[in-house]
Motif scaffolding. Structure first.
Motif, PDB file in Angstrom:
ATOM      1  N   THR A   1      -0.555  20.129  -1.038  1.00 59.78           N
ATOM      2  CA  THR A   1      -0.366  19.723  -2.652  1.00 59.78           C
ATOM      3  C   THR A   1      -0.718  18.381  -2.559  1.00 59.78           C
ATOM      4  OG1 THR A   1       1.996  19.211  -2.482  1.00 59.78           O
ATOM      5  CG2 THR A   1       1.136  21.679  -2.781  1.00 59.78           C
ATOM      6  N   LYS A   2      -0.939  16.795  -1.203  1.00 58.39           N
ATOM      7  CA  LYS A   2      -0.990  15.743  -1.430  1.00 58.39           C
ATOM      8  C   LYS A   2      -1.893  15.511  -2.525  1.00 58.39           C
ATOM      9  CE  LYS A   2       0.800  14.514   3.200  1.00 58.39           C
ATOM     10  NZ  LYS A   2       0.263  14.372   4.422  1.00 58.39           N
ATOM     11  N   LEU A   3      -1.941  14.064  -3.365  1.00 61.02           N
ATOM     12  CA  LEU A   3      -2.859  13.906  -3.968  1.00 61.02           C
ATOM     13  C   LEU A   3      -3.672  12.497  -3.434  1.00 61.02           C
ATOM     14  CD1 LEU A   3      -1.118  14.744  -7.577  1.00 61.02           C
ATOM     15  CD2 LEU A   3      -2.718  16.095  -6.419  1.00 61.02           C
ATOM     16  N   GLY A   4      -4.886  12.474  -4.067  1.00 61.67           N
ATOM     17  CA  GLY A   4      -5.150  11.358  -3.740  1.00 61.67           C
ATOM     18  C   GLY A   4      -6.249  11.661  -2.839  1.00 61.67           C
ATOM     19  N   GLY A   5      -6.558  13.098  -3.048  1.00 54.95           N
ATOM     20  CA  GLY A   5      -8.083  12.758  -1.986  1.00 54.95           C
ATOM     21  C   GLY A   5      -9.190  12.800  -2.896  1.00 54.95           C
ATOM     22  N   ASP A   6      -8.985  13.487  -4.020  1.00 55.67           N
ATOM     23  CA  ASP A   6     -10.046  12.639  -5.020  1.00 55.67           C
ATOM     24  C   ASP A   6     -10.533  12.055  -5.656  1.00 55.67           C
ATOM     25  OD1 ASP A   6     -10.771  15.981  -4.767  1.00 55.67           O
ATOM     26  OD2 ASP A   6      -9.775  15.999  -5.856  1.00 55.67           O
ATOM     27  N   PHE A   7     -10.693  10.855  -5.861  1.00 50.45           N
ATOM     28  CA  PHE A   7     -11.534   9.925  -6.381  1.00 50.45           C
ATOM     29  C   PHE A   7     -10.496   9.735  -8.326  1.00 50.45           C
ATOM     30  CE2 PHE A   7     -14.808   8.582  -4.119  1.00 50.45           C
ATOM     31  CZ  PHE A   7     -14.722   8.178  -2.265  1.00 50.45           C
ATOM     32  N   ASP A   8     -11.128  11.264  -8.347  1.00 49.01           N
ATOM     33  CA  ASP A   8     -10.235  11.256 -10.180  1.00 49.01           C
ATOM     34  C   ASP A   8      -8.671  11.187  -9.757  1.00 49.01           C
ATOM     35  OD1 ASP A   8     -12.660  11.919 -11.310  1.00 49.01           O
ATOM     36  OD2 ASP A   8     -12.799  13.832 -10.934  1.00 49.01           O
ATOM     37  N   HIS A   9      -8.180  11.234  -9.196  1.00 50.60           N
ATOM     38  CA  HIS A   9      -7.144  11.298  -8.953  1.00 50.60           C
ATOM     39  C   HIS A   9      -6.450  10.000  -8.747  1.00 50.60           C
ATOM     40  CE1 HIS A   9      -6.276  15.233  -6.265  1.00 50.60           C
ATOM     41  NE2 HIS A   9      -6.705  15.469  -7.962  1.00 50.60           N
TER      42      HIS A   9
ATOM     43  N   ASN B   1       0.832  -1.432  -0.046  1.00 48.81           N
ATOM     44  CA  ASN B   1      -0.026   0.262   0.083  1.00 48.81           C
ATOM     45  C   ASN B   1       1.068   1.719  -0.219  1.00 48.81           C
ATOM     46  OD1 ASN B   1      -2.982   1.276   0.556  1.00 48.81           O
ATOM     47  ND2 ASN B   1      -1.417   1.903   2.201  1.00 48.81           N
ATOM     48  N   VAL B   2       0.716   2.322  -0.479  1.00 52.65           N
ATOM     49  CA  VAL B   2       0.780   3.937  -0.636  1.00 52.65           C
ATOM     50  C   VAL B   2       0.141   4.787  -0.628  1.00 52.65           C
ATOM     51  CG1 VAL B   2       1.382   3.100  -3.513  1.00 52.65           C
ATOM     52  CG2 VAL B   2       3.563   4.736  -2.185  1.00 52.65           C
ATOM     53  N   HIS B   3       0.621   5.984  -0.778  1.00 48.38           N
ATOM     54  CA  HIS B   3      -0.226   6.780  -0.814  1.00 48.38           C
ATOM     55  C   HIS B   3       1.391   7.656  -2.247  1.00 48.38           C
ATOM     56  CE1 HIS B   3      -1.780   7.303   3.104  1.00 48.38           C
ATOM     57  NE2 HIS B   3      -0.601   6.652   3.842  1.00 48.38           N
ATOM     58  N   LEU B   4       0.155   8.462  -2.170  1.00 47.61           N
ATOM     59  CA  LEU B   4       0.963   8.970  -4.283  1.00 47.61           C
ATOM     60  C   LEU B   4       1.887  10.006  -3.913  1.00 47.61           C
ATOM     61  CD1 LEU B   4      -2.562  10.020  -6.469  1.00 47.61           C
ATOM     62  CD2 LEU B   4      -0.449   8.002  -6.613  1.00 47.61           C
ATOM     63  N   GLY B   5       1.345  11.206  -2.280  1.00 44.23           N
ATOM     64  CA  GLY B   5       2.299  11.885  -1.724  1.00 44.23           C
ATOM     65  C   GLY B   5       1.907  13.634  -2.693  1.00 44.23           C
ATOM     66  N   ALA B   6       3.447  14.213  -2.444  1.00 42.06           N
ATOM     67  CA  ALA B   6       2.285  15.621  -2.709  1.00 42.06           C
ATOM     68  C   ALA B   6       3.035  15.907  -4.070  1.00 42.06           C
ATOM     69  CB  ALA B   6       3.291  16.438  -1.309  1.00 42.06           C
ATOM     70  N   HIS B   7       2.583  16.901  -5.110  1.00 45.37           N
ATOM     71  CA  HIS B   7       2.841  17.346  -6.200  1.00 45.37           C
ATOM     72  C   HIS B   7       4.440  18.795  -5.776  1.00 45.37           C
ATOM     73  CE1 HIS B   7       0.903  20.762  -6.428  1.00 45.37           C
ATOM     74  NE2 HIS B   7      -0.337  20.375  -6.049  1.00 45.37           N
ATOM     75  N   THR B   8       4.258  19.195  -4.324  1.00 51.16           N
ATOM     76  CA  THR B   8       5.062  20.350  -4.379  1.00 51.16           C
ATOM     77  C   THR B   8       4.837  21.513  -5.361  1.00 51.16           C
ATOM     78  OG1 THR B   8       6.808  18.796  -4.430  1.00 51.16           O
ATOM     79  CG2 THR B   8       5.589  18.814  -2.473  1.00 51.16           C
ATOM     80  N   GLY B   9       4.382  21.392  -5.916  1.00 51.08           N
ATOM     81  CA  GLY B   9       4.725  22.974  -6.803  1.00 51.08           C
ATOM     82  C   GLY B   9       4.099  22.383  -8.632  1.00 51.08           C
ATOM     83  N   ALA B  10       4.060  20.711  -8.539  1.00 54.54           N
ATOM     84  CA  ALA B  10       4.129  20.249 -10.040  1.00 54.54           C
ATOM     85  C   ALA B  10       3.013  20.320 -10.540  1.00 54.54           C
ATOM     86  CB  ALA B  10       5.345  19.193 -10.024  1.00 54.54           C
ATOM     87  N   GLY B  11       2.090  21.103  -9.747  1.00 52.33           N
ATOM     88  CA  GLY B  11       0.450  21.083 -10.302  1.00 52.33           C
ATOM     89  C   GLY B  11      -0.265  19.066 -10.187  1.00 52.33           C
ATOM     90  N   VAL B  12      -0.982  19.645 -10.058  1.00 54.97           N
ATOM     91  CA  VAL B  12      -1.493  17.962 -10.051  1.00 54.97           C
ATOM     92  C   VAL B  12      -1.638  16.766 -11.001  1.00 54.97           C
ATOM     93  CG1 VAL B  12      -4.149  17.031 -10.159  1.00 54.97           C
ATOM     94  CG2 VAL B  12      -4.192  19.317  -8.509  1.00 54.97           C
ATOM     95  N   ASP B  13      -2.032  17.523 -12.561  1.00 56.93           N
ATOM     96  CA  ASP B  13      -1.561  16.858 -14.180  1.00 56.93           C
ATOM     97  C   ASP B  13      -0.326  16.282 -13.509  1.00 56.93           C
ATOM     98  OD1 ASP B  13      -2.443  15.639 -16.009  1.00 56.93           O
ATOM     99  OD2 ASP B  13      -0.706  16.906 -16.712  1.00 56.93           O
ATOM    100  N   GLY B  14       0.673  17.311 -13.416  1.00 59.10           N
ATOM    101  CA  GLY B  14       2.079  16.649 -13.476  1.00 59.10           C
ATOM    102  C   GLY B  14       2.680  15.638 -12.544  1.00 59.10           C
ATOM    103  N   GLY B  15       2.085  15.971 -11.147  1.00 59.74           N
ATOM    104  CA  GLY B  15       2.236  14.962 -10.190  1.00 59.74           C
ATOM    105  C   GLY B  15       1.558  13.984  -9.755  1.00 59.74           C
ATOM    106  N   LEU B  16       0.463  13.706 -10.877  1.00 58.87           N
ATOM    107  CA  LEU B  16       0.459  12.401 -11.188  1.00 58.87           C
ATOM    108  C   LEU B  16       0.500  11.506 -12.201  1.00 58.87           C
ATOM    109  CD1 LEU B  16      -4.313  13.826 -11.870  1.00 58.87           C
ATOM    110  CD2 LEU B  16      -3.182  11.830  -9.532  1.00 58.87           C
TER     111      LEU B  16
END
Length: 276
Positions: free
Chosen positions: A148-156, A105-120
């Motif tokens: 800036t953590k991602l994974g909070g939205d189902f879309d992520h 199991n892993v969390h996606l983490g934070a994009h820290t400025g890369a933006g949502v799309d870049g982070g994904l």
């Protein structure tokens, strides 16, 4: 069959997690292979692994999940952190294969400025660098969604599963979902939230649930777990969740606190009592 257990310590040997699980009344569970707060490799020798596998099989405890280090950040744009994260994840999936554990199991983490799309994109490409052994699946966990953590939205979650060449699946955390704004506090809310998850990601991708109540209200992005039925999700929401048709065959892993005289054993029994 109800599969419910807790995140157990491996102190003294990974096989001790099985004994602890049995003592708590659980029949599945989760472990760290090392301290999650530091960059460290799993250190599990062949004898330990054999004892873990044998005890789990003999006592019908499983499936187990390995939770990756908290330091792993798959979304990061920083090359050094990315490489450390990939290396750490590779060692975790290899440890899972050694232990006959089906999930990491892993969390996606934070994009820290890369933006949502870049982070994904970063997360999907990092996962693609893993050589995942046969019999092991990486689970992407839903997040509380702060900063800036991602994974909070189902879309992520759906986007990473779609962008990655790996055969990824999902772990939903009820406290994280609630913190991210997905209401679970009533039967109607549970039905609506899980219907949205099915529409965006799909129940066929749901392989594990971290079953935790929340000490904070819905949509606060605050990740602090409460005893089952005693937080803001509450008894009605938790009962509806554990009895939802899509969740009935999914292993439930507790990461509840030990406080107020209540431990994992209390929470495991609570889930059993709520199951109809």
């Amino acid at each position: 069959m109800l599969r419910v257990g807790a995140h157990e310590s491996i102190a003294g040997g990974v096989y001790n997690a099985v004994d602890s699980q049995l003592d708590d009344g659980g029949n599945c569970g989760q472990i760290f292979t090392h301290s999650p707060q530091v960059w460290q490799d799993p250190n599990i020798d062949d004898d330990e692994a054999e004892q873990f596998r044998a005890k789990s099989t003999d006592n019908d405890v499983g499936p187990w999940v390995i939770h990756s280090s908290y330091l792993v950040n798959l979304c990061t744009p920083k090359d050094g952190l990315r490489e450390k994260s990939i290396d750490s994840m590779q060692k975790e999936v290899d440890a899972a294969a050694k232990l006959d554990v089906p999930y990491v199991n892993v969390h996606l983490g934070a994009h820290t400025g890369a933006g949502v799309d870049g982070g994904l994109d970063n997360a999907a490409s990092a996962l693609d660098e893993l050589d995942v052994p046969d019999g092991v699946t990486v689970l992407v966990e839903s997040d509380a969604g702060s900063g800036t953590k991602l994974g909070g939205d189902f879309d992520h979650l759906a986007e990473v599963l779609d962008r990655s060449a790996q055969d990824l699946e999902v772990c939903l955390d009820t406290a994280h979902m609630f913190a991210a704004g997905y209401d679970l506090s009533s039967p109607e809310a549970v039905a609506e939230t899980l219907a949205e998850f099915d529409d965006v990601v799909g129940f066929e991708k749901l392989s594990c649930v971290h079953l935790n109540d929340s000490k904070h209200e819905c949509g606060t992005n605050k990740d602090e777990h409460a005893h089952v039925g005693e937080g803001y999700i509450g008894e009605d929401g938790m009962r509806a969740f554990v009895n939802h048709e899509a969740v009935r065959e999914v292993p439930l892993v507790l990461e509840t606190p030990t406080e107020d005289g209540k431990s994992f054993a209390w929470n495991i029994q609570r889930v059993k009592d709520l199951r109809e």
